[in-house]
Design a protein around this motif. Structure first.
Motif, PDB file in Angstrom:
ATOM      1  N   GLY A 184       3.058  -6.102  -6.425  1.00 36.38           N
ATOM      2  CA  GLY A 184       3.295  -4.668  -6.255  1.00 36.38           C
ATOM      3  C   GLY A 184       3.318  -3.937  -7.579  1.00 36.38           C
ATOM      4  O   GLY A 184       2.749  -2.845  -7.721  1.00 36.38           O
ATOM      5  N   ALA A 185       3.973  -4.532  -8.582  1.00 39.16           N
ATOM      6  CA  ALA A 185       4.033  -3.910  -9.907  1.00 39.16           C
ATOM      7  C   ALA A 185       2.646  -3.864 -10.542  1.00 39.16           C
ATOM      8  O   ALA A 185       2.271  -2.867 -11.180  1.00 39.16           O
ATOM      9  N   TRP A 186       1.877  -4.937 -10.372  1.00 35.85           N
ATOM     10  CA  TRP A 186       0.510  -4.975 -10.907  1.00 35.85           C
ATOM     11  C   TRP A 186      -0.323  -3.852 -10.304  1.00 35.85           C
ATOM     12  O   TRP A 186      -1.027  -3.118 -11.021  1.00 35.85           O
ATOM     13  N   ALA A 228       1.718   2.854   5.932  1.00 39.69           N
ATOM     14  CA  ALA A 228       1.466   1.610   6.651  1.00 39.69           C
ATOM     15  C   ALA A 228       0.102   1.027   6.352  1.00 39.69           C
ATOM     16  O   ALA A 228      -0.178  -0.107   6.716  1.00 39.69           O
ATOM     17  N   GLY A 229      -0.759   1.814   5.712  1.00 38.24           N
ATOM     18  CA  GLY A 229      -2.080   1.311   5.384  1.00 38.24           C
ATOM     19  C   GLY A 229      -3.002   1.203   6.581  1.00 38.24           C
ATOM     20  O   GLY A 229      -4.037   0.534   6.510  1.00 38.24           O
ATOM     21  N   LEU A 230      -2.646   1.843   7.701  1.00 37.88           N
ATOM     22  CA  LEU A 230      -3.535   1.829   8.853  1.00 37.88           C
ATOM     23  C   LEU A 230      -4.778   2.646   8.541  1.00 37.88           C
ATOM     24  O   LEU A 230      -4.703   3.672   7.873  1.00 37.88           O
ATOM     25  N   SER A 231      -5.895   2.190   9.028  1.00 36.84           N
ATOM     26  CA  SER A 231      -7.133   2.925   8.797  1.00 36.84           C
ATOM     27  C   SER A 231      -7.170   4.174   9.666  1.00 36.84           C
ATOM     28  O   SER A 231      -6.436   4.292  10.653  1.00 36.84           O
ATOM     29  N   TRP A 268       0.821  -1.217   0.000  1.00 40.55           N
ATOM     30  CA  TRP A 268       0.000   0.000   0.000  1.00 40.55           C
ATOM     31  C   TRP A 268       0.854   1.266   0.000  1.00 40.55           C
ATOM     32  O   TRP A 268       0.669   2.166  -0.806  1.00 40.55           O
ATOM     33  N   GLY A 269       1.785   1.346   0.934  1.00 32.55           N
ATOM     34  CA  GLY A 269       2.581   2.557   1.062  1.00 32.55           C
ATOM     35  C   GLY A 269       3.361   2.885  -0.192  1.00 32.55           C
ATOM     36  O   GLY A 269       3.434   4.049  -0.620  1.00 32.55           O
ATOM     37  N   GLU A 319      -4.512   8.333  -2.991  1.00 35.45           N
ATOM     38  CA  GLU A 319      -5.190   7.336  -2.156  1.00 35.45           C
ATOM     39  C   GLU A 319      -6.411   6.758  -2.860  1.00 35.45           C
ATOM     40  O   GLU A 319      -6.685   5.556  -2.778  1.00 35.45           O
ATOM     41  N   GLU A 320      -7.155   7.604  -3.552  1.00 39.50           N
ATOM     42  CA  GLU A 320      -8.357   7.127  -4.243  1.00 39.50           C
ATOM     43  C   GLU A 320      -7.994   6.129  -5.338  1.00 39.50           C
ATOM     44  O   GLU A 320      -8.629   5.069  -5.460  1.00 39.50           O
ATOM     45  N   CYS A 321      -6.975   6.432  -6.112  1.00 32.89           N
ATOM     46  CA  CYS A 321      -6.576   5.523  -7.202  1.00 32.89           C
ATOM     47  C   CYS A 321      -5.978   4.234  -6.650  1.00 32.89           C
ATOM     48  O   CYS A 321      -6.183   3.151  -7.218  1.00 32.89           O
ATOM     49  N   ALA A 322      -5.237   4.344  -5.547  1.00 36.52           N
ATOM     50  CA  ALA A 322      -4.690   3.134  -4.911  1.00 36.52           C
ATOM     51  C   ALA A 322      -5.824   2.249  -4.409  1.00 36.52           C
ATOM     52  O   ALA A 322      -5.803   1.021  -4.584  1.00 36.52           O
ATOM     53  N   GLN A 323      -6.822   2.852  -3.786  1.00 35.31           N
ATOM     54  CA  GLN A 323      -7.963   2.073  -3.299  1.00 35.31           C
ATOM     55  C   GLN A 323      -8.673   1.367  -4.453  1.00 35.31           C
ATOM     56  O   GLN A 323      -9.083   0.203  -4.335  1.00 35.31           O
ATOM     57  N   GLU A 324      -8.814   2.042  -5.581  1.00 35.89           N
ATOM     58  CA  GLU A 324      -9.466   1.427  -6.737  1.00 35.89           C
ATOM     59  C   GLU A 324      -8.642   0.251  -7.265  1.00 35.89           C
ATOM     60  O   GLU A 324      -9.192  -0.783  -7.657  1.00 35.89           O
TER      61      GLU A 324
END
Length: 390
Positions: free
Chosen positions: A53-55, A123-126, A11-12, A29-34
């Motif tokens: 990770g590359a994908w 870290a991807g913590l919520s 994530w990071g 963040e929005e594009c990463a979540q998608e």
């Protein structure tokens, strides 16, 4: 590797890459979540790619470019993105994750904002996880994160690692990130987070051998982590420190932690992580629970800044040294402060009441703690305690 492990590992890096390319935290963040949502849908059907990770990075970057096209940013911006993608600067920090932490911990932001934003981004913590760590409502933390991102965007704060001589001004925030990252893994038995925090703390002590607090933090982590295998029973119940099987503690880790602590204390500049490591050493070196030097632990807590959590821990130590009635009085004095809603406050109060034989009041406090507890292991422990006195 499970999807959750991929998420926490990648994530990071994905978000950081998009921030570097677009300069927009919210969009990143929005594009990463998608991208992660797409992976969650496709990978069970098509299989996990050889390089997840590359994908994920490619999928997220494509979404960012699509968004910019839809927003008519134009060819100039797209060329800029492509140029930035290939313009990887030479960094002074030898590890990707640690380098990104120094990048995020910009001194133009308030310390809490730096730490929270780095935990969320890398870290991807919520937001809920981070709010719990800072003892604030989730809505409050969400607003703070939003303000921090806006400040970065409006002030044009550059997203890059500073030169080596400027790293020390970012070190306290990086240490705080590692500390909270370790705590998140330790409290929820998510050992991968704790392992990563220890790995990065080791790297940081190598990178900055003259920074005593880095060594102090590593010592603290090792001393706590030495008890990992005994903290939860086979049936998933939290095991308190006094009931843990000390023969199963990792004594090699304890020795390493002690040696690190002794070496850094000899430098004569004890900071809060060193003091906390000294407290952990008191626990780790006691042969039995009865041998624990509670007066020394209480004195060490007195050397720390009296945050609400430190004050609660100090109350516990004093109560163990001077008796549960004394400890209960100190805990009750904290009840109206920032610890309201923190499950360890009623849990601690319940334990002192139980030791005093005040079972009805203890049961009420255990029920309150049970409603607030964040992990299943803690809930099972509190339920068992409640059953014992009901």
């Amino acid at each position: 590797m499970t999807f959750e492990e991929v998420y926490r590992q990648e994530w990071g890096q994905v978000v950081a890459t998009l921030i570097r390319l677009t300069g927009d935290w919210e969009l990143a963040e929005e594009c990463a979540q998608e991208a992660f949502a797409a992976a969650l849908e496709r990978w069970p059907r098509d299989g996990v790619p050889r390089k997840p990770g590359a994908w994920l990075t490619t999928a997220a970057r494509n979404r960012a470019i699509d968004w910019m096209r839809r927003e008519a940013v134009g060819a100039a911006k797209l060329r800029e993105v492509a140029a930035m993608e290939n313009d990887e600067p030479a960094y002074d920090v030898p590890d990707d994750r640690l380098r990104l932490m120094f990048t995020c911990c910009h001194p133009a932001l308030a310390m809490e904002a730096r730490v929270a934003l780095t935990l969320r981004t890398l870290a991807g913590l919520s937001t809920a996880d981070i709010a719990r760590a800072f003892l604030v409502p989730e809505a409050t933390m969400s607003k703070r994160l939003t303000r921090a991102k806006q400040k970065i965007q409006y002030a044009g704060i550059p997203y890059r690692v500073p030169p080596a001589h400027l790293l020390p001004e970012r070190t306290p925030a990086v240490l705080a990130v590692l500390y909270l990252l370790f705590n998140e893994g330790y409290s929820d038995a998510r050992s991968s987070l704790s392992d990563e925090a220890i790995r990065l703390a080791r790297l940081l002590t190598q990178l900055m051998p003259d920074e005593p607090e880095a060594a102090g933090l590593l010592a603290l982590m090792l001393l706590h982590d030495s008890r990992r295998e005994t903290r939860v029973s086979a049936d998933g119940v939290l095991v308190t420190l006094e009931d843990q099987d000390r023969t199963r503690w990792d004594h090699a880790q304890i020795t390493e932690g002690e040696q690190l602590l002794d070496a850094t204390l000899r430098l004569g500049n004890p900071g809060p992580y060193q003091v906390q490591a000294a407290i952990a050493a008191c626990h780790a070196t006691a042969r039995t629970a009865a041998d624990t030097d509670w007066p020394q632990i209480a004195a060490l807590y007195g050397q720390l800044k009296q945050t609400p959590v430190v004050a609660l821990n100090r109350a516990v130590a004093i109560g163990m040294a001077d008796g549960p009635a004394v400890g209960l009085k100190l805990v009750d004095e904290l009840a109206a402060g920032p610890l309201a809603g923190y499950h360890l406050l009623p849990a601690t109060r319940a334990d002192f009441l139980r030791r005093l034989g005040r079972s009805v009041e203890a049961a009420d406090a255990y029920r309150e703690a049970l409603e607030l507890a964040a992990t299943e292991a803690e809930r099972l422990y509190l339920s068992n305690r409640l059953a014992q006195i009901s």
